[in-house]
Design a protein around this motif. Structure first.
Motif, PDB file in Angstrom:
ATOM      1  N   MET A  31      36.349  27.223  -3.980  1.00  0.00           N
ATOM      2  CA  MET A  31      36.111  27.098  -2.540  1.00  0.00           C
ATOM      3  C   MET A  31      35.713  28.438  -1.942  1.00  0.00           C
ATOM      4  N   ASN A  35      31.968  29.655  -0.474  1.00  0.00           N
ATOM      5  CA  ASN A  35      31.935  30.201   0.888  1.00  0.00           C
ATOM      6  C   ASN A  35      31.259  31.559   0.930  1.00  0.00           C
ATOM      7  N   VAL A  87      45.897  20.104   4.491  1.00  0.00           N
ATOM      8  CA  VAL A  87      44.787  20.756   3.783  1.00  0.00           C
ATOM      9  C   VAL A  87      43.769  19.742   3.278  1.00  0.00           C
ATOM     10  N   SER A  91      39.836  20.139   4.544  1.00  0.00           N
ATOM     11  CA  SER A  91      38.922  20.781   3.593  1.00  0.00           C
ATOM     12  C   SER A  91      37.895  19.798   3.036  1.00  0.00           C
ATOM     13  N   SER A  94      35.276  19.595   5.848  1.00  0.00           N
ATOM     14  CA  SER A  94      34.596  20.884   5.968  1.00  0.00           C
ATOM     15  C   SER A  94      33.629  21.127   4.808  1.00  0.00           C
ATOM     16  N   SER A  95      34.119  20.902   3.583  1.00  0.00           N
ATOM     17  CA  SER A  95      33.274  21.170   2.418  1.00  0.00           C
ATOM     18  C   SER A  95      32.054  20.258   2.365  1.00  0.00           C
ATOM     19  N   GLU A 125      32.722  26.363   8.104  1.00  0.00           N
ATOM     20  CA  GLU A 125      33.476  27.064   7.071  1.00  0.00           C
ATOM     21  C   GLU A 125      34.776  27.681   7.581  1.00  0.00           C
ATOM     22  N   ASN A 128      38.437  27.219   5.812  1.00  0.00           N
ATOM     23  CA  ASN A 128      38.616  27.298   4.362  1.00  0.00           C
ATOM     24  C   ASN A 128      39.569  28.378   3.880  1.00  0.00           C
ATOM     25  N   ALA A 131      43.043  27.392   4.808  1.00  0.00           N
ATOM     26  CA  ALA A 131      43.407  26.248   3.958  1.00  0.00           C
ATOM     27  C   ALA A 131      43.801  26.716   2.569  1.00  0.00           C
ATOM     28  N   TYR A 194      35.905  18.804  -5.161  1.00  0.00           N
ATOM     29  CA  TYR A 194      37.094  18.908  -4.327  1.00  0.00           C
ATOM     30  C   TYR A 194      37.602  17.528  -3.913  1.00  0.00           C
TER      31      TYR A 194
END
Length: 444
Positions: A31, A35, A87, A91, A94-95, A125, A128, A131, A194
């Motif tokens: 992750m 990023n 989380v 995440s 977001s991802s 982002e 992250n 998280a 993920y």
């Protein structure tokens, strides 16, 4: 040896506890890796993009910092959402969104749209890093927290080891746009992984009962709600929090100079081409990556397991690391490429070692249920540094024609960071309302 350590050793001896938690650690590493691909692609493509868009160093500094404007603004909201929702889902969403602004960057035709897409990337982002800190607190006992934190945070360094040379190769042979296509594809691949692999410990079908017991009895943070009255305002009143934020500001001030300006330093000051600068940039980051895992992670955990005071071990490591960062001043006066690389390597190795200490702290000092808030609050200070460092560095280069003034300023900031850790922060221990005395809090 403490009774907790004896209990954990007994669990390990009596059960084959497994190591699935390190699969999660590697996932968190991934992750951070992706990023930071989204940051090194811009710094590596910077010289080509400055020529393509006719940007000055100051304008490129503004573009480099644009990501961080919204990234910083969204830190505390992201932390609150992480503590409320958890989380896994934050995440996941977001991802899934990372790749969109990165992919579109390859098609921009002006400075305004470029800045806008960097701003949008900062929004998606933002959750992250907090998280990752929160997940490490869920998945690893305290005795392994140093290595776990070093593992996931080292992804930010390894992105420079492999991302800078790869992006430099792509930019040189296929144009600056190719670096953003590459990063977008990597983002999609990680997002799929993920969604498949990450769960909280009690939800994971891959985690054995013995490993879950080992994690929970070892001091892992609970997925629980905070006590009444223990909230963001409580955290902001703690002197410990402000000491941590000052230290983290200094760490990020140095880090974001390396992240945004190091390739350009080699091009502008030492007359290397983009591919050569990518290779030279990767060398200090490689040493920093290795040092963070071995020294900031494994060695710190080793000393703590041997009975040394955990707070003193972590603070000493951070202070030594920040102090080593001052060595970058020597690079500004280096007569050759390799001497500059040596100075940068010393500085970045120290700074990377301190990073593992910084990101281990939130899951230790946070009140129950507030790891996300503490992590994101700490990260706000880092993102303030991330916003101003590229701009100040670029302005200093435009004004003086060299990096010397900018590097000296970084040395001064690192000294302030050492002050924050040694004088303001106090012991690295959980913040509790009953510890609200005059030595621990800031007066109303």
């Amino acid at each position: 040896m403490s009774s907790l350590t004896k209990n954990l050793d007994a669990i390990r001896q009596n059960n084959k506890i497994g190591h699935f938690r390190y699969t999660i650690g590697v996932t968190l590493f991934g992750m951070q890796l992706i990023n930071y691909f989204d940051r090194v692609n811009l710094s590596t493509a910077g010289p080509s993009m400055m020529s393509y868009f006719h940007m000055s160093s100051t304008e490129f500094g503004i573009v480099s910092s644009a990501f961080t404007w919204t990234y910083m603004i969204m830190q505390i909201p992201s932390g609150l959402i992480l503590d409320k929702i958890g989380v896994k889902w934050v995440s996941r969403v977001s991802s899934a969104l990372w790749a969109i602004p990165t992919f579109l960057t390859a098609f921009v035709s002006g400075l305004g749209p470029l800045i806008l897409l960097r701003v949008l990337l900062g929004v998606v982002e933002a959750p992250n890093t907090p998280a990752g800190s929160k997940a490490a607190g869920y998945w690893f006992p305290l005795r392994e927290r140093g290595l776990a934190t070093a593992l996931y945070d080292s992804g930010t360094k390894f992105a420079n080891v492999i991302g800078v040379p790869v992006c430099a190769f792509l930019v040189l042979h296929y144009g600056w746009q190719s670096a953003f296509f590459f990063t977008a594809i990597m983002s999609v691949i990680f997002s799929l992984w993920y969604w498949i692999i990450y769960r909280n410990p009690r939800e994971s079908s891959h985690l054995s009962k013995a490993e879950l017991e080992y994690i929970e009895q070892g001091g892992a943070q609970e997925d629980a709600q905070p006590e009444p009255g223990v909230n963001l305002w409580f955290v902001l009143r703690q002197r410990k929090m402000w000491g941590l934020m000052l230290g983290n500001f200094a760490y990020n001030y140095a880090t974001f100079m390396f992240l945004t300006w190091l390739p350009s330093f080699f091009v502008k000051t030492l007359n290397l081409d983009i591919q050569q600068s990518g290779f030279m940039t990767a060398i200090p980051w490689l040493f920093g990556f290795i040092a963070e895992i071995i020294v900031g992670g494994w060695f710190v955990d080793h000393l703590i397991k041997r009975g040394l005071d955990a707070s003193k071990v972590r603070k000493t490591t951070i202070v030594i690391g920040l102090s080593m960062g001052i060595a970058l001043v020597g690079a500004a006066y280096s007569p050759s490429v390799w001497i500059a690389v040596i100075w940068f390597t010393i500085a970045l190795t120290g700074v990377c070692v301190s990073a593992a200490g910084f990101w281990a702290i939130p899951s230790i000092i946070a009140p129950t249920g507030l790891v996300g808030v503490v992590s994101s609050t700490m990260n706000v200070s880092g993102m303030i540094a991330a916003i101003i460092t590229p701009i100040i560095t670029g302005a200093a280069v435009d004004a003086t024609g060299s990096f010397a003034t900018a590097f000296i300023l970084i040395g001064v900031v690192l000294v302030l960071g050492v002050f924050g850790i040694l004088v303001l922060m106090g012991p690295i221990e959980q913040m509790h309302p009953e510890r609200n005395d005059s030595n621990a809090t800031i007066s109303r």
